[in-house]
Every structure is written in structure tokens, then in C-alpha cells.
Motif scaffolding. Structure first.
Motif, PDB file in Angstrom:
ATOM      1  N   THR A 208       0.826  -1.202   0.000  1.00 53.50           N
ATOM      2  CA  THR A 208       0.000   0.000   0.000  1.00 53.50           C
ATOM      3  C   THR A 208       0.863   1.257   0.000  1.00 53.50           C
ATOM      4  O   THR A 208       0.637   2.187  -0.777  1.00 53.50           O
ATOM      5  CB  THR A 208      -0.924   0.009   1.228  1.00 53.50           C
ATOM      6  OG1 THR A 208      -1.810  -1.112   1.162  1.00 53.50           O
ATOM      7  CG2 THR A 208      -1.742   1.296   1.289  1.00 53.50           C
ATOM      8  N   VAL A 209       1.871   1.278   0.879  1.00 54.32           N
ATOM      9  CA  VAL A 209       2.721   2.465   0.997  1.00 54.32           C
ATOM     10  C   VAL A 209       3.425   2.762  -0.322  1.00 54.32           C
ATOM     11  O   VAL A 209       3.402   3.897  -0.820  1.00 54.32           O
ATOM     12  CB  VAL A 209       3.749   2.282   2.128  1.00 54.32           C
ATOM     13  CG1 VAL A 209       4.769   3.421   2.104  1.00 54.32           C
ATOM     14  CG2 VAL A 209       3.050   2.238   3.484  1.00 54.32           C
ATOM     15  N   PHE A 210       4.045   1.757  -0.935  1.00 52.60           N
ATOM     16  CA  PHE A 210       4.775   1.977  -2.178  1.00 52.60           C
ATOM     17  C   PHE A 210       3.828   2.220  -3.355  1.00 52.60           C
ATOM     18  O   PHE A 210       3.987   3.174  -4.106  1.00 52.60           O
ATOM     19  CB  PHE A 210       5.677   0.778  -2.485  1.00 52.60           C
ATOM     20  CG  PHE A 210       6.990   0.809  -1.761  1.00 52.60           C
ATOM     21  CD1 PHE A 210       7.964   1.735  -2.093  1.00 52.60           C
ATOM     22  CD2 PHE A 210       7.256  -0.078  -0.737  1.00 52.60           C
ATOM     23  CE1 PHE A 210       9.172   1.781  -1.427  1.00 52.60           C
ATOM     24  CE2 PHE A 210       8.462  -0.051  -0.062  1.00 52.60           C
ATOM     25  CZ  PHE A 210       9.421   0.880  -0.399  1.00 52.60           C
ATOM     26  N   PHE A 212       0.545   3.071  -3.633  1.00 52.47           N
ATOM     27  CA  PHE A 212      -0.301   4.253  -3.674  1.00 52.47           C
ATOM     28  C   PHE A 212       0.514   5.541  -3.617  1.00 52.47           C
ATOM     29  O   PHE A 212       0.031   6.597  -4.025  1.00 52.47           O
ATOM     30  CB  PHE A 212      -1.332   4.209  -2.541  1.00 52.47           C
ATOM     31  CG  PHE A 212      -2.652   4.811  -2.914  1.00 52.47           C
ATOM     32  CD1 PHE A 212      -3.084   5.998  -2.373  1.00 52.47           C
ATOM     33  CD2 PHE A 212      -3.467   4.188  -3.846  1.00 52.47           C
ATOM     34  CE1 PHE A 212      -4.297   6.558  -2.726  1.00 52.47           C
ATOM     35  CE2 PHE A 212      -4.681   4.734  -4.215  1.00 52.47           C
ATOM     36  CZ  PHE A 212      -5.096   5.926  -3.649  1.00 52.47           C
ATOM     37  N   ALA A 213       1.746   5.465  -3.123  1.00 50.96           N
ATOM     38  CA  ALA A 213       2.620   6.641  -3.170  1.00 50.96           C
ATOM     39  C   ALA A 213       2.849   7.070  -4.616  1.00 50.96           C
ATOM     40  O   ALA A 213       3.016   8.260  -4.906  1.00 50.96           O
ATOM     41  CB  ALA A 213       3.949   6.338  -2.491  1.00 50.96           C
ATOM     42  N   ALA A 331      -1.524   3.370   6.264  1.00 48.40           N
ATOM     43  CA  ALA A 331      -0.553   3.137   5.193  1.00 48.40           C
ATOM     44  C   ALA A 331      -0.883   3.985   3.971  1.00 48.40           C
ATOM     45  O   ALA A 331       0.015   4.531   3.320  1.00 48.40           O
ATOM     46  CB  ALA A 331      -0.524   1.655   4.829  1.00 48.40           C
ATOM     47  N   PHE A 332      -2.179   4.095   3.639  1.00 52.33           N
ATOM     48  CA  PHE A 332      -2.586   4.936   2.514  1.00 52.33           C
ATOM     49  C   PHE A 332      -2.164   6.384   2.744  1.00 52.33           C
ATOM     50  O   PHE A 332      -1.700   7.070   1.822  1.00 52.33           O
ATOM     51  CB  PHE A 332      -4.095   4.863   2.300  1.00 52.33           C
ATOM     52  CG  PHE A 332      -4.548   3.688   1.475  1.00 52.33           C
ATOM     53  CD1 PHE A 332      -4.076   3.511   0.183  1.00 52.33           C
ATOM     54  CD2 PHE A 332      -5.446   2.768   1.980  1.00 52.33           C
ATOM     55  CE1 PHE A 332      -4.478   2.431  -0.590  1.00 52.33           C
ATOM     56  CE2 PHE A 332      -5.855   1.680   1.222  1.00 52.33           C
ATOM     57  CZ  PHE A 332      -5.379   1.505  -0.064  1.00 52.33           C
ATOM     58  N   ALA A 335       1.420   6.824   2.339  1.00 51.75           N
ATOM     59  CA  ALA A 335       1.685   6.864   0.898  1.00 51.75           C
ATOM     60  C   ALA A 335       1.391   8.248   0.333  1.00 51.75           C
ATOM     61  O   ALA A 335       2.140   8.755  -0.512  1.00 51.75           O
ATOM     62  CB  ALA A 335       0.834   5.812   0.189  1.00 51.75           C
ATOM     63  N   ASN A 336       0.295   8.859   0.786  1.00 50.95           N
ATOM     64  CA  ASN A 336      -0.041  10.210   0.324  1.00 50.95           C
ATOM     65  C   ASN A 336       1.084  11.189   0.637  1.00 50.95           C
ATOM     66  O   ASN A 336       1.538  11.951  -0.232  1.00 50.95           O
ATOM     67  CB  ASN A 336      -1.332  10.692   0.990  1.00 50.95           C
ATOM     68  CG  ASN A 336      -2.538   9.861   0.591  1.00 50.95           C
ATOM     69  OD1 ASN A 336      -2.443   8.986  -0.269  1.00 50.95           O
ATOM     70  ND2 ASN A 336      -3.664  10.116   1.216  1.00 50.95           N
ATOM     71  N   GLY A 339       4.467  10.070  -1.175  1.00 48.48           N
ATOM     72  CA  GLY A 339       4.429  10.327  -2.605  1.00 48.48           C
ATOM     73  C   GLY A 339       4.582  11.801  -2.919  1.00 48.48           C
ATOM     74  O   GLY A 339       5.330  12.180  -3.841  1.00 48.48           O
ATOM     75  N   LEU A 363       7.713   3.983  -7.974  1.00 45.54           N
ATOM     76  CA  LEU A 363       7.065   3.598  -6.719  1.00 45.54           C
ATOM     77  C   LEU A 363       6.018   2.509  -6.959  1.00 45.54           C
ATOM     78  O   LEU A 363       5.917   1.538  -6.193  1.00 45.54           O
ATOM     79  CB  LEU A 363       6.417   4.819  -6.075  1.00 45.54           C
ATOM     80  CG  LEU A 363       7.380   5.853  -5.487  1.00 45.54           C
ATOM     81  CD1 LEU A 363       6.636   7.160  -5.164  1.00 45.54           C
ATOM     82  CD2 LEU A 363       8.052   5.306  -4.238  1.00 45.54           C
ATOM     83  N   GLY A 367       5.918  -1.288  -5.522  1.00 47.13           N
ATOM     84  CA  GLY A 367       4.757  -1.914  -4.892  1.00 47.13           C
ATOM     85  C   GLY A 367       4.418  -3.250  -5.526  1.00 47.13           C
ATOM     86  O   GLY A 367       4.067  -4.221  -4.836  1.00 47.13           O
TER      87      GLY A 367
END
Length: 417
Positions: A208-210, A212-213, A331-332, A335-336, A339, A363, A367
Motif C-alpha cells: 500500500t505504501v509503495f 499508492f505513493a 498506510a494509505f 503513501a499520500n 508520494g 514507486l 509496490g
């Protein structure tokens, strides 16, 4: 689908509106409270910080609270936070109001996702979760542009007052439409954290982190790309953002049935497509029609990742799906923030206005690699497709071995249509 999903979608609409509307109101807030636009940007960070802190904290504190009551309580905190923002006399108090409004965000989506999945039959659970997230995507098409216009004409405080009213409507809808849910047997905070430490859950959160970033590396600077590179007038930016929201909605609509049918393949395809579309955007950004198509596609494939990621961590956490789902919201938001930070770094390095698209593609590819590794490590293990609970209505029968509770599927509370 049960009407209760409408109440969850209304709540998501309010949350999505207040989360993203701040970007369009920063100049007005800065002028009114006598601060600079960059300093006013801390209001965006304050909300994200509230999400990151509140998701695990409020979920853990509310683990013994019946799900319906928990949802209403979380929306009450959200409503108070927006009301406090509307009435804040100073910038510092407005920051506090934004932090308060962000606290219930992750916990609400965590609890809401589990509730949505429990209200339908097993084969429609991802569609139920995607239906709740539709409120978030529609907020980007209707709520954010409308709230921005309202704030520009009647003042930014009017925007937060309206969002507070939406919060009250959401609370009433939840109280009226969500059925009383059986209290789940409490596994204790230690059990919740152990489930959260499951390797597949951690890899899902990292995906999620990678992944959605990559979306937010581009979305954060989309307005500047459209005006500086594509050549659109500043007045058309709300239309471009609405197109992004339309793409998000299309992605959410497709994500439900695709995830119900094949979770991991849907996730792999979405992340791979996201990397390709972001790369292509770098080369077609100067062509207006191609840039607009790219914006829709980025929103679609970007949001196509959200439902499979949410379902994956919920399924793998098994006896603690709520904390896992709430942590995925943290995590989202990481990512925001990450990113946007990485997109800013490549811009500051002088690589050009479209350089965040390539950073976002890297990124997204990272992910995808994490997701593929997780899939390989999980190969041979039975694919978890059921959200389970200990005790209550799903209590194991006599066939369970001594000292070991059998996993039992929590039955749906309402029939899916």
C-alpha cells in the motif's frame, strides 16, 4: 446490496470531502488567518497525521464496542472536528481541529470495511467494501469541487460547517440503516497486534505504501502539470481534478467484482498498469486529449488497487481484521505524504514538471515487486478468502481440537441482492 452500505458510503463521502477540500482552500485560509500558503499547508499534514495516529489507536480503544455504536461514535468525532475547524479563531486551533477531524478516518474505514463484508454473502464481500469506498471517490467528483466553490464564495468556514452537517446526516443514516451487529469475542490488544504482525499483513501494508505513493507523487502536482506543461488555463483545473475523480469511481466499480473473483491477480494487474500509465503520461503530457485520458486512467488503475489491498490485509489478519483494515488506512496516508514528498524532491532537483510521473512509476513498480514477493511466499498456503471471528455466532463446534479454536466464518447479517 443492503441499504446499510448507503450509510457507509455517505460517511465516506463526508470524509473524502473534508480530506481533499483543504488543497483548494489554502489561499483563502492563509489570507484570512494572516499566514503564508506554505504554512497553511500544515493543515493538510495535520489531517494526515490524525489519520495515522487515530487508525490504530481508536480501533484498539474501541475493540470492545459494538460495531454500529463504534461507527456512530467515530462520525461524531469527525463532525466535532469539522465544527471546531469552522469556528477556529486562530491558525493553531484550526490545525487542532483538522487533527481531530482526521483521527476517526482510518478507524472508520477499518470498522466500516469489516461491517460491509459481514453484511453480504462471501462471494460479494469485496463488492460491499468497494461500495463503501464509492462515497470517497464521488467526493472527488462532486463534494470537493462544490465545497471549494462554496468556500471561495461564502468563506472557508462555510465549507467546514457544511461538512459538519454531512457528518450529522451520516450519523443518522448509520443509526437508522446499519443493523445491530453481534459483539465479537474480544481477542485482547495482544492478539490484535499479533495478527497485525502476520508477515502477509505487513507485506500488504508495505505494498500500500509503495503502490499508492505512486499515485500521490503525481496527483499532488497535477494542477501544475496541467497548466505548465499541457497548457490548460488555471480555471480548468477543477474539471481536470473531477476527471481524476471519475477515474477513481470507475476503478472502485471494477475493483469489487474483480477482487471477489481473483484478489492477487487484480492487485498485480492494477499495480503493473499504474506503472505503465504513469510512464506514458510523462511522454504525452504535452498533448491535451492524451493528458486528460491519462488523468482518468491514473485515477482508475490507482483506485483499482485499494479494494484488493484492503481485502488482503483483512483476510490475512483473520481474527483481527478491523485493526489491520484501519492500519491499512494509515498506510494509505503515509503513501499520500511520502508520494507528495518524493514528487517534490524530483521537482526541486530541476528534472521538470513531469518528473513526478516517472518517480510515481518507480514507486508503483516497487509496490508490484513487494506484492509479487508476498504472493510467492504465500504460494502453497490456502488462499484466505474469509473474514473470521472467534466466539459469538461463529463459535467452533465439538469437532474442534482441545486447546485450539477452529476458524469459523462470521455469517452475513443480511442477504446480498
Amino acid at each position: 446490496m443492503p441499504l446499510a452500505l448507503l450509510a457507509l458510503a455517505i460517511s465516506a463521502f463526508g470524509i473524502g470531502t473534508t480530506e481533499f477540500v483543504m488543497m483548494g482552500l489554502l489561499p483563502d485560509v492563509a489570507h484570512d488567518l494572516g499566514t503564508s500558503v506554505p504554512t497553511a499547508g500544515y493543515l493538510v499534514s495535520a489531517y494526515a497525521l490524525g489519520v495515522v495516529i487515530g487508525a490504530p489507536l481508536l480501533t484498539a480503544l474501541g475493540s470492545r464496542v459494538p460495531r454500529k455504536r463504534m461507527l456512530v461514535a467515530l462520525m461524531a468525532v469527525f463532525t466535532v472536528g469539522n465544527l471546531a475547524s469552522a469556528l477556529a479563531p486562530t491558525f493553531g486551533l484550526l490545525v487542532a481541529g483538522r487533527l481531530l477531524a482526521g483521527l476517526p478516518h482510518g478507524a472508520f474505514f477499518g470498522v466500516g470495511a469489516v461491517v460491509a463484508a459481514r453484511m453480504v454473502h462471501e462471494g460479494r464481500r469485496a463488492r460491499a467494501v468497494a461500495t463503501m469506498f464509492l462515497g470517497l471517490t464521488i467526493a472527488n467528483i462532486v463534494g470537493v469541487p462544490a465545497a471549494t466553490l462554496l468556500g471561495q464564495h461564502l468563506g472557508w468556514r462555510a465549507t467546514f460547517l457544511v461538512v459538519a452537517v454531512i457528518g450529522l446526516v451520516a450519523m443518522a443514516s448509520l443509526a437508522r440503516l446499519v443493523p445491530p451487529l453481534p459483539v465479537e469475542a474480544h481477542t485482547g490488544l495482544g492478539g490484535e497486534l499479533r495478527a497485525l504482525g502476520n508477515r502477509q499483513v505487513l507485506l500488504g501494508l508495505l505494498t500500500t505504501v509503495f503502490g499508492f505513493a505512486g499515485v500521490f507523487a503525481v496527483y499532488s502536482y497535477l494542477a501544475s502539470m496541467m497548466t505548465e506543461v499541457t497548457g490548460f488555463a488555471a480555471g480548468t483545473v477543477p474539471v481536470v481534478l473531477a476527471l481524476f475523480g471519475i477515474g477513481m469511481t470507475l476503478g472502485a466499480l471494477a475493483a469489487g467484482p474483480l477482487t471477489d473473483r481473483a484478489l492477487r491477480p487484480t492487485l498485480y494487474a492494477a499495480l503493473g498498469a499504474l506503472a505503465v500509465v504513469l510512464t506514458a503520461f510523462h511522454f504525452v503530457a504535452t498533448v491535451k486529449w492524451a493528458a486528460l485520458v491519462s488523468v482518468v486512467l491514473i485515477g482508475a488503475v490507482g483506485f483499482l488497487t485499494t479494494t484488493p489491498l484492503q481485502m488482503l490485509v483483512m483476510n490475512k489478519a483473520q481474527h483481527a481484521p478491523t485493526l489491520a483494515a484501519a492500519s491499512n488506512q494509515s498506510a494509505f496516508n503515509l503513501a499520500n505524504a511520502g508520494g507528495a514528498w518524493i514528487g517534490g524532491l524530483v521537482l526541486s532537483a530541476g528534472w521538470g514538471w513531469t518528473s513526478p510521473t516517472l518517480a510515481g512509476a518507480v514507486l508503483a513498480a516497487a509496490g508490484l515487486v513487494v506484492a509479487l514477493v508476498a504472493g510467492l511466499l504465500d504460494r502453497g498456503a490456502p488462499e484466505t478468502t474469509k473474514i473470521v471471528a472467534r466466539g459469538g455466532e461463529g463459535e467452533p463446534g465439538p469437532a474442534a481440537s482441545a486447546g485450539e479454536a477452529a476458524e469459523a466464518v462470521t455469517p452475513p447479517l443480511a442477504s446480498g441482492s
